[in-house]
Design an enzyme around this catalytic site. Sequence first.
Site, PDB file in Angstrom:
ATOM      1  N   CYS A 160       0.856  -1.204   0.000  1.00 54.87           N
ATOM      2  CA  CYS A 160       0.000   0.000   0.000  1.00 54.87           C
ATOM      3  C   CYS A 160       0.879   1.236   0.000  1.00 54.87           C
ATOM      4  O   CYS A 160       0.786   2.080  -0.874  1.00 54.87           O
ATOM      5  CB  CYS A 160      -0.922  -0.045   1.199  1.00 54.87           C
ATOM      6  SG  CYS A 160      -2.131  -1.347   0.979  1.00 54.87           S
ATOM      7  N   CYS A 182      -5.421   3.479   1.188  1.00 53.70           N
ATOM      8  CA  CYS A 182      -5.259   3.832   2.601  1.00 53.70           C
ATOM      9  C   CYS A 182      -6.546   3.650   3.397  1.00 53.70           C
ATOM     10  O   CYS A 182      -7.552   4.326   3.137  1.00 53.70           O
ATOM     11  CB  CYS A 182      -4.779   5.276   2.675  1.00 53.70           C
ATOM     12  SG  CYS A 182      -4.550   5.863   4.330  1.00 53.70           S
ATOM     13  N   ASP A 183      -6.501   2.732   4.338  1.00 50.69           N
ATOM     14  CA  ASP A 183      -7.592   2.465   5.280  1.00 50.69           C
ATOM     15  C   ASP A 183      -7.425   3.516   6.396  1.00 50.69           C
ATOM     16  O   ASP A 183      -6.593   3.358   7.292  1.00 50.69           O
ATOM     17  CB  ASP A 183      -7.385   1.025   5.785  1.00 50.69           C
ATOM     18  CG  ASP A 183      -8.352   0.587   6.865  1.00 50.69           C
ATOM     19  OD1 ASP A 183      -9.023   1.435   7.463  1.00 50.69           O
ATOM     20  OD2 ASP A 183      -8.411  -0.637   7.109  1.00 50.69           O
ATOM     21  N   ASN A 191       0.622   4.176   9.270  1.00 46.98           N
ATOM     22  CA  ASN A 191       1.443   4.704   8.187  1.00 46.98           C
ATOM     23  C   ASN A 191       2.031   6.074   8.534  1.00 46.98           C
ATOM     24  O   ASN A 191       3.177   6.369   8.186  1.00 46.98           O
ATOM     25  CB  ASN A 191       0.648   4.766   6.875  1.00 46.98           C
ATOM     26  CG  ASN A 191       0.195   3.400   6.393  1.00 46.98           C
ATOM     27  OD1 ASN A 191      -0.940   3.211   5.963  1.00 46.98           O
ATOM     28  ND2 ASN A 191       1.072   2.399   6.465  1.00 46.98           N
ATOM     29  N   ILE A 222     -12.720   4.725   3.915  1.00 47.52           N
ATOM     30  CA  ILE A 222     -13.194   4.207   5.203  1.00 47.52           C
ATOM     31  C   ILE A 222     -14.220   3.124   4.865  1.00 47.52           C
ATOM     32  O   ILE A 222     -15.119   3.345   4.049  1.00 47.52           O
ATOM     33  CB  ILE A 222     -13.753   5.354   6.086  1.00 47.52           C
ATOM     34  CG1 ILE A 222     -14.371   4.837   7.375  1.00 47.52           C
ATOM     35  CG2 ILE A 222     -14.737   6.256   5.381  1.00 47.52           C
ATOM     36  CD1 ILE A 222     -14.556   5.949   8.414  1.00 47.52           C
ATOM     37  N   TYR A 223     -14.034   1.930   5.435  1.00 49.06           N
ATOM     38  CA  TYR A 223     -14.956   0.816   5.152  1.00 49.06           C
ATOM     39  C   TYR A 223     -16.304   1.095   5.815  1.00 49.06           C
ATOM     40  O   TYR A 223     -16.370   1.755   6.862  1.00 49.06           O
ATOM     41  CB  TYR A 223     -14.364  -0.504   5.666  1.00 49.06           C
ATOM     42  CG  TYR A 223     -13.190  -0.989   4.847  1.00 49.06           C
ATOM     43  CD1 TYR A 223     -13.378  -1.766   3.709  1.00 49.06           C
ATOM     44  CD2 TYR A 223     -11.883  -0.640   5.182  1.00 49.06           C
ATOM     45  CE1 TYR A 223     -12.293  -2.208   2.944  1.00 49.06           C
ATOM     46  CE2 TYR A 223     -10.794  -1.075   4.425  1.00 49.06           C
ATOM     47  CZ  TYR A 223     -11.015  -1.857   3.308  1.00 49.06           C
ATOM     48  OH  TYR A 223      -9.944  -2.285   2.545  1.00 49.06           O
ATOM     49  N   SER A 282     -10.741  -5.350   7.744  1.00 51.00           N
ATOM     50  CA  SER A 282     -11.189  -6.110   6.563  1.00 51.00           C
ATOM     51  C   SER A 282     -10.038  -6.867   5.931  1.00 51.00           C
ATOM     52  O   SER A 282      -9.027  -6.253   5.583  1.00 51.00           O
ATOM     53  CB  SER A 282     -11.756  -5.152   5.511  1.00 51.00           C
ATOM     54  OG  SER A 282     -12.852  -4.471   6.055  1.00 51.00           O
TER      55      SER A 282
HETATM   56  N1  LIG Z   1      -7.990  -3.616   5.585  1.00 55.42           N
HETATM   57  C1  LIG Z   1      -6.682  -3.431   5.875  1.00 55.42           C
HETATM   58  N2  LIG Z   1      -6.311  -2.294   6.500  1.00 55.42           N
HETATM   59  C2  LIG Z   1      -5.020  -2.077   6.800  1.00 55.42           C
HETATM   60  O1  LIG Z   1      -4.719  -1.010   7.382  1.00 55.42           O
HETATM   61  C3  LIG Z   1      -4.043  -3.060   6.447  1.00 55.42           C
HETATM   62  C4  LIG Z   1      -4.469  -4.239   5.806  1.00 55.42           C
HETATM   63  N3  LIG Z   1      -5.782  -4.404   5.534  1.00 55.42           N
HETATM   64  N4  LIG Z   1      -3.596  -5.246   5.487  1.00 55.42           N
HETATM   65  C5  LIG Z   1      -2.170  -5.057   5.634  1.00 55.42           C
HETATM   66  C6  LIG Z   1      -1.792  -4.098   6.676  1.00 55.42           C
HETATM   67  C7  LIG Z   1      -1.895  -4.571   8.097  1.00 55.42           C
HETATM   68  N5  LIG Z   1      -2.128  -3.305   8.812  1.00 55.42           N
HETATM   69  C8  LIG Z   1      -2.825  -3.235  10.021  1.00 55.42           C
HETATM   70  C9  LIG Z   1      -3.411  -4.371  10.552  1.00 55.42           C
HETATM   71  C10 LIG Z   1      -4.096  -4.316  11.754  1.00 55.42           C
HETATM   72  C11 LIG Z   1      -4.179  -3.110  12.440  1.00 55.42           C
HETATM   73  C12 LIG Z   1      -4.895  -3.087  13.748  1.00 55.42           C
HETATM   74  O2  LIG Z   1      -5.595  -4.015  14.091  1.00 55.42           O
HETATM   75  N6  LIG Z   1      -4.758  -2.049  14.516  1.00 55.42           N
HETATM   76  C13 LIG Z   1      -5.423  -1.906  15.809  1.00 55.42           C
HETATM   77  C14 LIG Z   1      -4.652  -2.522  16.948  1.00 55.42           C
HETATM   78  C15 LIG Z   1      -3.207  -2.748  16.740  1.00 55.42           C
HETATM   79  C16 LIG Z   1      -2.467  -3.423  17.898  1.00 55.42           C
HETATM   80  O3  LIG Z   1      -3.065  -3.798  18.905  1.00 55.42           O
HETATM   81  O4  LIG Z   1      -1.250  -3.554  17.780  1.00 55.42           O
HETATM   82  C17 LIG Z   1      -5.664  -0.443  16.076  1.00 55.42           C
HETATM   83  O5  LIG Z   1      -6.595  -0.172  16.866  1.00 55.42           O
HETATM   84  O6  LIG Z   1      -4.965   0.403  15.552  1.00 55.42           O
HETATM   85  C18 LIG Z   1      -3.586  -1.962  11.895  1.00 55.42           C
HETATM   86  C19 LIG Z   1      -2.915  -2.028  10.698  1.00 55.42           C
HETATM   87  C20 LIG Z   1      -2.218  -2.220   7.872  1.00 55.42           C
HETATM   88  N7  LIG Z   1      -2.676  -2.913   6.706  1.00 55.42           N
HETATM   89  O1  LIG Z   2       0.207  -0.013   5.166  1.00 49.24           O
HETATM   90  C1  LIG Z   2      -0.975  -0.243   4.818  1.00 49.24           C
HETATM   91  C2  LIG Z   2      -1.353  -1.474   4.291  1.00 49.24           C
HETATM   92  C3  LIG Z   2      -2.647  -1.650   3.937  1.00 49.24           C
HETATM   93  N1  LIG Z   2      -3.557  -0.667   4.069  1.00 49.24           N
HETATM   94  C4  LIG Z   2      -4.961  -0.932   3.672  1.00 49.24           C
HETATM   95  C5  LIG Z   2      -5.516  -0.200   2.507  1.00 49.24           C
HETATM   96  C6  LIG Z   2      -6.617  -1.138   2.039  1.00 49.24           C
HETATM   97  O2  LIG Z   2      -7.769  -0.937   2.848  1.00 49.24           O
HETATM   98  C7  LIG Z   2      -6.035  -2.509   2.311  1.00 49.24           C
HETATM   99  C8  LIG Z   2      -5.331  -3.105   1.115  1.00 49.24           C
HETATM  100  O3  LIG Z   2      -6.257  -3.448   0.155  1.00 49.24           O
HETATM  101  P1  LIG Z   2      -6.002  -3.329  -1.423  1.00 49.24           P
HETATM  102  O4  LIG Z   2      -7.210  -3.998  -2.000  1.00 49.24           O
HETATM  103  O5  LIG Z   2      -4.740  -4.060  -1.729  1.00 49.24           O
HETATM  104  O6  LIG Z   2      -5.931  -1.869  -1.759  1.00 49.24           O
HETATM  105  O7  LIG Z   2      -5.096  -2.301   3.341  1.00 49.24           O
HETATM  106  C9  LIG Z   2      -3.205   0.547   4.616  1.00 49.24           C
HETATM  107  O8  LIG Z   2      -4.024   1.478   4.784  1.00 49.24           O
HETATM  108  N2  LIG Z   2      -1.906   0.726   4.962  1.00 49.24           N
END
Ligand SMILES: Nc1nc(=O)c2c([nH]1)NC[C@@H]1CN(c3ccc(C(=O)N[C@@H](CCC(=O)O)C(=O)O)cc3)CN21
Ligand SMILES: O=c1ccn([C@H]2C[C@H](O)[C@@H](COP(=O)(O)O)O2)c(=O)[nH]1
Length: 283
Positions: A160, A182-183, A191, A222-223, A282
């Site tokens: 991403c 960007c989620d 990020n 935003i989902y 997601s």
């Molecule tokens: N849908 C989606 N959104 C993302 O931001 C994302 C992905 N997929 N896939 C790859 C990576 C993994 N990343 C992630 C994955 C999980 C959290 C998360 O659960 N954050 C929580 C708690 C984190 C913790 O306890 O360490 C939070 O409240 O921020 C954040 C970023 C960012 N990326």
């Molecule tokens: O560093 C990251 C990694 C992932 N994301 C988010 C952005 C999207 O919601 C998903 C990735 O889905 P794609 O279908 O490959 O775009 O993960 C993020 O914000 N930051």
Amino acid sequence: MKQYLDLCQRLIQQGEWVENERTGKRCLTVINADMIYDVANNQFPLLTTRKSFWKSAIAELIGYLRGYDNAADFRKLGTKTWDANANENSAWLSNPHRQGVDDMGRVYGVQGRAWKKQDGGVIDQLRKLVDDLSRGVDDRGEILSFYNPGEFHMGCLRPCMHTHNFSLLGDTLHLTSYQRSCDVPLGLVFNQVQVFAFLKIIAQITGHKPGQAFHKIVNAHIYEDQIELMRDVQLHREPFELPQLHINPDIKSLEDLETWVTMDDFEVLNYQFHDPIQYPFSV
Ligand SMILES: Nc1nc(=O)c2c([nH]1)NC[C@@H]1CN(c3ccc(C(=O)N[C@@H](CCC(=O)O)C(=O)O)cc3)CN21
Ligand SMILES: O=c1ccn([C@H]2C[C@H](O)[C@@H](COP(=O)(O)O)O2)c(=O)[nH]1
């Protein structure tokens, strides 16, 4: 902090609905957002309107810089963020390139440290830019790119935040980072921390002052299942002053980062925050 909240407001007020096939969810989406972080004055862009897990974000960054390709290695460093993408994504589970539990495939750091060449060798992009910057050289191509379309089918997710471009002006180092997707409630929180910490770390090990980090986002979304918490809870909160990030000054080289650095070498000072909010994730 204001720029993060402005982007959230913009998503809620002006976002357009987009169906996402990969996750099966709809997203409110805007195109193009520019964030700037003041690394020179150590204004650490950690979210204050909810408790944020900055150690996970920095652990993820260190894992990328070490070239990790396995969610277990990320867990050992201190983050579970790759568990779901490595082990719960059905397309990846049935991909013949997946090498067992926790394998992420040829993503992020693998491309950054060992991009495969036609002749059988590999390119270590990070080593090259650290060596150049340490000698005071900016050849206008100090780029770390994780984006390798020829190997997307060999990884669990396309990167991403895919490109980091360093620039040296006098004795000050700047960073421009590009993100395609960007989620905003979850990914962006991490990020922002990563772009800031990356500039601060590389400035430290190459012997320069950190300047500004420019974070350029294309598709910010935003989902649908995150909207209520953002609109009705997080956006009603007043932000606090930004904290500061302290990095162990004994970290002096890329080898240090690769070998002994742990999350204990990072400290956040003066972090005031509101209660945690658990946003749905997601896969
Ligand atoms: N849908 C989606 N959104 C993302 O931001 C994302 C992905 N997929 N896939 C790859 C990576 C993994 N990343 C992630 C994955 C999980 C959290 C998360 O659960 N954050 C929580 C708690 C984190 C913790 O306890 O360490 C939070 O409240 O921020 C954040 C970023 C960012 N990326
Ligand atoms: O560093 C990251 C990694 C992932 N994301 C988010 C952005 C999207 O919601 C998903 C990735 O889905 P794609 O279908 O490959 O775009 O993960 C993020 O914000 N930051």
